[in-house]
Design a protein around this motif. Structure first.
Motif, PDB file in Angstrom:
ATOM      1  N   LEU A 249       0.828  -1.211   0.000  1.00  0.00           N
ATOM      2  CA  LEU A 249       0.000   0.000   0.000  1.00  0.00           C
ATOM      3  C   LEU A 249       0.859   1.257   0.000  1.00  0.00           C
ATOM      4  CD1 LEU A 249      -2.906  -0.928   2.437  1.00  0.00           C
ATOM      5  CD2 LEU A 249      -3.094  -0.431   0.002  1.00  0.00           C
ATOM      6  N   ILE A 250       1.949   1.239   0.754  1.00  0.00           N
ATOM      7  CA  ILE A 250       2.844   2.398   0.773  1.00  0.00           C
ATOM      8  C   ILE A 250       3.467   2.615  -0.604  1.00  0.00           C
ATOM      9  CG2 ILE A 250       4.979   3.320   1.748  1.00  0.00           C
ATOM     10  CD1 ILE A 250       4.269   1.868   4.354  1.00  0.00           C
ATOM     11  N   GLU A 251       3.902   1.526  -1.234  1.00  0.00           N
ATOM     12  CA  GLU A 251       4.478   1.645  -2.572  1.00  0.00           C
ATOM     13  C   GLU A 251       3.440   2.162  -3.570  1.00  0.00           C
ATOM     14  OE1 GLU A 251       7.017  -1.127  -5.668  1.00  0.00           O
ATOM     15  OE2 GLU A 251       5.180  -1.908  -4.782  1.00  0.00           O
ATOM     16  N   LYS A 252       2.215   1.632  -3.495  1.00  0.00           N
ATOM     17  CA  LYS A 252       1.164   2.057  -4.415  1.00  0.00           C
ATOM     18  C   LYS A 252       0.808   3.522  -4.206  1.00  0.00           C
ATOM     19  CE  LYS A 252      -0.503  -0.731  -6.602  1.00  0.00           C
ATOM     20  NZ  LYS A 252      -0.194  -1.321  -7.920  1.00  0.00           N
ATOM     21  N   MET A 253       0.777   3.947  -2.958  1.00  0.00           N
ATOM     22  CA  MET A 253       0.492   5.351  -2.656  1.00  0.00           C
ATOM     23  C   MET A 253       1.533   6.268  -3.290  1.00  0.00           C
ATOM     24  SD  MET A 253       0.743   7.288   1.003  1.00  0.00           S
ATOM     25  CE  MET A 253       2.519   6.982   0.961  1.00  0.00           C
ATOM     26  N   ILE A 255       3.389   5.640  -5.874  1.00  0.00           N
ATOM     27  CA  ILE A 255       3.260   5.604  -7.336  1.00  0.00           C
ATOM     28  C   ILE A 255       2.171   6.566  -7.797  1.00  0.00           C
ATOM     29  CG2 ILE A 255       2.562   4.154  -9.280  1.00  0.00           C
ATOM     30  CD1 ILE A 255       3.921   1.809  -7.880  1.00  0.00           C
ATOM     31  N   HIS A 256       1.046   6.594  -7.079  1.00  0.00           N
ATOM     32  CA  HIS A 256      -0.052   7.472  -7.475  1.00  0.00           C
ATOM     33  C   HIS A 256       0.263   8.950  -7.202  1.00  0.00           C
ATOM     34  CE1 HIS A 256      -2.644   4.320  -8.702  1.00  0.00           C
ATOM     35  NE2 HIS A 256      -2.800   3.784  -7.504  1.00  0.00           N
ATOM     36  N   LEU A 257       0.908   9.236  -6.085  1.00  0.00           N
ATOM     37  CA  LEU A 257       1.184  10.623  -5.737  1.00  0.00           C
ATOM     38  C   LEU A 257       2.247  11.251  -6.627  1.00  0.00           C
ATOM     39  CD1 LEU A 257       1.168  10.690  -1.823  1.00  0.00           C
ATOM     40  CD2 LEU A 257      -0.576  11.535  -3.384  1.00  0.00           C
ATOM     41  N   GLN A 258       3.157  10.438  -7.170  1.00  0.00           N
ATOM     42  CA  GLN A 258       4.255  10.998  -7.949  1.00  0.00           C
ATOM     43  C   GLN A 258       3.787  11.579  -9.285  1.00  0.00           C
ATOM     44  OE1 GLN A 258       6.634   7.450  -8.355  1.00  0.00           O
ATOM     45  NE2 GLN A 258       5.936   7.061 -10.439  1.00  0.00           N
ATOM     46  N   ASP A 259       2.584  11.239  -9.728  1.00  0.00           N
ATOM     47  CA  ASP A 259       2.039  11.764 -10.977  1.00  0.00           C
ATOM     48  C   ASP A 259       0.692  12.439 -10.684  1.00  0.00           C
ATOM     49  OD1 ASP A 259       4.146  10.724 -12.592  1.00  0.00           O
ATOM     50  OD2 ASP A 259       3.229   8.739 -12.420  1.00  0.00           O
ATOM     51  N   PRO A 260       0.700  13.719 -10.302  1.00  0.00           N
ATOM     52  CA  PRO A 260      -0.535  14.382  -9.856  1.00  0.00           C
ATOM     53  C   PRO A 260      -1.458  14.857 -10.965  1.00  0.00           C
ATOM     54  CG  PRO A 260       1.317  15.890  -9.703  1.00  0.00           C
ATOM     55  CD  PRO A 260       1.878  14.572 -10.144  1.00  0.00           C
ATOM     56  N   PHE A 261      -1.111  14.592 -12.237  1.00  0.00           N
ATOM     57  CA  PHE A 261      -1.955  15.061 -13.342  1.00  0.00           C
ATOM     58  C   PHE A 261      -2.306  13.922 -14.300  1.00  0.00           C
ATOM     59  CE2 PHE A 261       0.662  18.954 -12.394  1.00  0.00           C
ATOM     60  CZ  PHE A 261      -0.363  19.643 -11.763  1.00  0.00           C
ATOM     61  N   GLU A 262      -2.555  12.744 -13.768  1.00  0.00           N
ATOM     62  CA  GLU A 262      -2.831  11.590 -14.617  1.00  0.00           C
ATOM     63  C   GLU A 262      -4.306  11.194 -14.606  1.00  0.00           C
ATOM     64  OE1 GLU A 262      -0.621  10.298 -16.701  1.00  0.00           O
ATOM     65  OE2 GLU A 262       0.731  11.861 -15.983  1.00  0.00           O
ATOM     66  N   LYS A 264      -6.309  10.467 -12.128  1.00  0.00           N
ATOM     67  CA  LYS A 264      -6.572   9.382 -11.197  1.00  0.00           C
ATOM     68  C   LYS A 264      -7.239   9.943  -9.944  1.00  0.00           C
ATOM     69  CE  LYS A 264      -2.555   6.684 -12.713  1.00  0.00           C
ATOM     70  NZ  LYS A 264      -1.237   6.111 -12.307  1.00  0.00           N
ATOM     71  N   PRO A 265      -7.854   9.075  -9.133  1.00  0.00           N
ATOM     72  CA  PRO A 265      -8.519   9.571  -7.920  1.00  0.00           C
ATOM     73  C   PRO A 265      -7.588  10.280  -6.947  1.00  0.00           C
ATOM     74  CG  PRO A 265      -9.278   7.357  -8.437  1.00  0.00           C
ATOM     75  CD  PRO A 265      -8.130   7.641  -9.366  1.00  0.00           C
ATOM     76  N   THR A 266      -6.283  10.007  -7.033  1.00  0.00           N
ATOM     77  CA  THR A 266      -5.343  10.608  -6.092  1.00  0.00           C
ATOM     78  C   THR A 266      -4.639  11.844  -6.649  1.00  0.00           C
ATOM     79  OG1 THR A 266      -3.703   9.014  -6.876  1.00  0.00           O
ATOM     80  CG2 THR A 266      -4.876   8.472  -4.856  1.00  0.00           C
ATOM     81  N   ASP A 267      -5.017  12.327  -7.819  1.00  0.00           N
ATOM     82  CA  ASP A 267      -4.295  13.449  -8.411  1.00  0.00           C
ATOM     83  C   ASP A 267      -4.772  14.777  -7.835  1.00  0.00           C
ATOM     84  OD1 ASP A 267      -6.716  13.914  -9.557  1.00  0.00           O
ATOM     85  OD2 ASP A 267      -6.015  13.940 -11.618  1.00  0.00           O
ATOM     86  N   THR A 268      -4.137  15.856  -8.266  1.00  0.00           N
ATOM     87  CA  THR A 268      -4.526  17.191  -7.844  1.00  0.00           C
ATOM     88  C   THR A 268      -5.911  17.519  -8.416  1.00  0.00           C
ATOM     89  OG1 THR A 268      -2.205  17.874  -7.855  1.00  0.00           O
ATOM     90  CG2 THR A 268      -3.867  19.621  -7.874  1.00  0.00           C
ATOM     91  N   PRO A 269      -6.849  18.005  -7.582  1.00  0.00           N
ATOM     92  CA  PRO A 269      -8.229  18.219  -8.056  1.00  0.00           C
ATOM     93  C   PRO A 269      -8.361  19.462  -8.933  1.00  0.00           C
ATOM     94  CG  PRO A 269      -8.036  18.948  -5.788  1.00  0.00           C
ATOM     95  CD  PRO A 269      -6.701  18.341  -6.155  1.00  0.00           C
ATOM     96  N   VAL A 270      -7.783  19.419 -10.122  1.00  0.00           N
ATOM     97  CA  VAL A 270      -7.746  20.600 -10.987  1.00  0.00           C
ATOM     98  C   VAL A 270      -9.152  21.028 -11.438  1.00  0.00           C
ATOM     99  CG1 VAL A 270      -5.391  20.196 -11.754  1.00  0.00           C
ATOM    100  CG2 VAL A 270      -7.277  19.119 -12.970  1.00  0.00           C
ATOM    101  N   THR A 271     -10.029  20.064 -11.680  1.00  0.00           N
ATOM    102  CA  THR A 271     -11.391  20.415 -12.111  1.00  0.00           C
ATOM    103  C   THR A 271     -12.143  21.109 -10.997  1.00  0.00           C
ATOM    104  OG1 THR A 271     -11.438  18.528 -13.633  1.00  0.00           O
ATOM    105  CG2 THR A 271     -13.553  19.518 -13.040  1.00  0.00           C
TER     106      THR A 271
END
Length: 306
Positions: A249-253, A255-262, A264-271
């Motif tokens: 889970l730590i590794e997956k977290m 991976i998702h946080l390192q790309d904030p504009f992809e 995904k549910p974990t990205d920066t809420p630009v919309t």
């Protein structure tokens, strides 16, 4: 982007369900071989996976911090976009003073503010590799949409339209040179924020670091059952699954946080941020909407149509 405070457990473990299932089967095979088939020599000292787990913890902690730094920088840049969008709108509403009449000034301001809202939506869509001009008909004129087709980077084209309007407004005497400098400075800050977002988007997290960390994690999971089987017996299976799930889970977290504009549910809420900008800028324009803006005359139309 996940905006809820309570994240469903099903969503969290759904990200690693395949890996957890494989770990469960692997640990179960080791347990059966040790307990039922009496392969007792497969046990190893617990110190071996412990040392590897300590090193792995440091690697995952470093990676998580670096990934969070990328995510937080993206969020900081969009926070600056919110502030500068409000500042730009306030400057346009208060600086622009036409020598013609208030209706023409109203039209100029509304077109400028709508284009800034469109820029925020367009930038967010562009960073997510989606259509940057989706549903822009309500914010931009047909001539502007046609002009933007020449640009591969639509937000850059919208900024160019901003700059053209300011230059021509200065030539017409709608703003003075000091006001033009202030407005241009705000546009420069918006462009810098856009460039920062694009840098994060295009800078790939080091692949070798990700690979080495993942290999170390796999080795740790492979050795862990042999280190605890002598003490836990069959209860080793849920123990190994629990420990492996934590590391996965730590590794997956990360991976998702390192790309904030992809997208995904974990990205920066630009919309969501763009919608906030949309709401605030339209509220700032509310006091200027008492007079309905007609179709611009020839001497002002060129400010919005290239």
């Amino acid at each position: 982007m996940l905006l809820k405070k309570n994240i469903p457990i099903r969503y969290v473990f759904g990200k690693i369900k395949v890996e957890v299932l494989m770990v469960f089967v692997y640990a179960l095979v080791v347990a059966v071989a040790y307990v039922n088939l009496h392969f007792t020599r497969i046990s190893i000292p617990i110190a071996v996976p412990t040392m590897l787990g300590t090193i792995l913890s440091l690697l995952l902690a470093f990676r998580s911090n670096q990934a969070y730094d990328r995510w937080w920088e993206a969020r900081t840049l969009w926070g600056a976009i919110v502030n500068d969008s409000r500042t730009l709108t306030r400057q346009v509403l208060n600086f622009v003073d036409t020598p013609y009449n208030s209706v023409e000034a109203l039209y100029f301001k509304e077109m400028f503010v709508k284009r800034q809202i469109a820029w925020c939506y367009s930038l967010g869509q562009s960073l997510r590799d989606l259509c940057p001009l989706k549903d822009m008909e309500k914010l931009l004129l047909p001539e502007q949409l046609a002009y933007l087709q020449e640009y591969s980077n639509k937000p850059v084209g919208l900024m160019q339209l901003h700059g053209e309007d300011l230059r021509r407004a200065y030539k017409e005497g709608w703003i003075n040179k000091y006001q033009q400098v202030e407005l241009d400075g705000t546009l420069t800050r918006l462009v810098n924020a856009m460039g920062g977002c694009e840098r994060i988007k295009k800078t790939v997290f080091p692949a070798t670091y990700s690979l080495y960390t993942h290999l170390a994690l796999l080795l740790f999971i492979l050795l862990l059952p042999f280190g605890v089987i002598n003490d836990f017996g069959l209860m080793m299976v849920p123990f190994v699954v629990a420990v492996a799930s934590s590391f996965l889970l730590i590794e997956k977290m990360a991976i998702h946080l390192q790309d904030p504009f992809e997208n995904k549910p974990t990205d920066t809420p630009v919309t969501s941020i763009a919608q906030t900008i949309d709401r605030d800028l339209k509220q700032m324009m509310r006091e200027y909407r008492e007079v309905e803006a007609p179709k611009p005359q020839d001497h002002v139309a060129r400010f919005y149509i290239l």
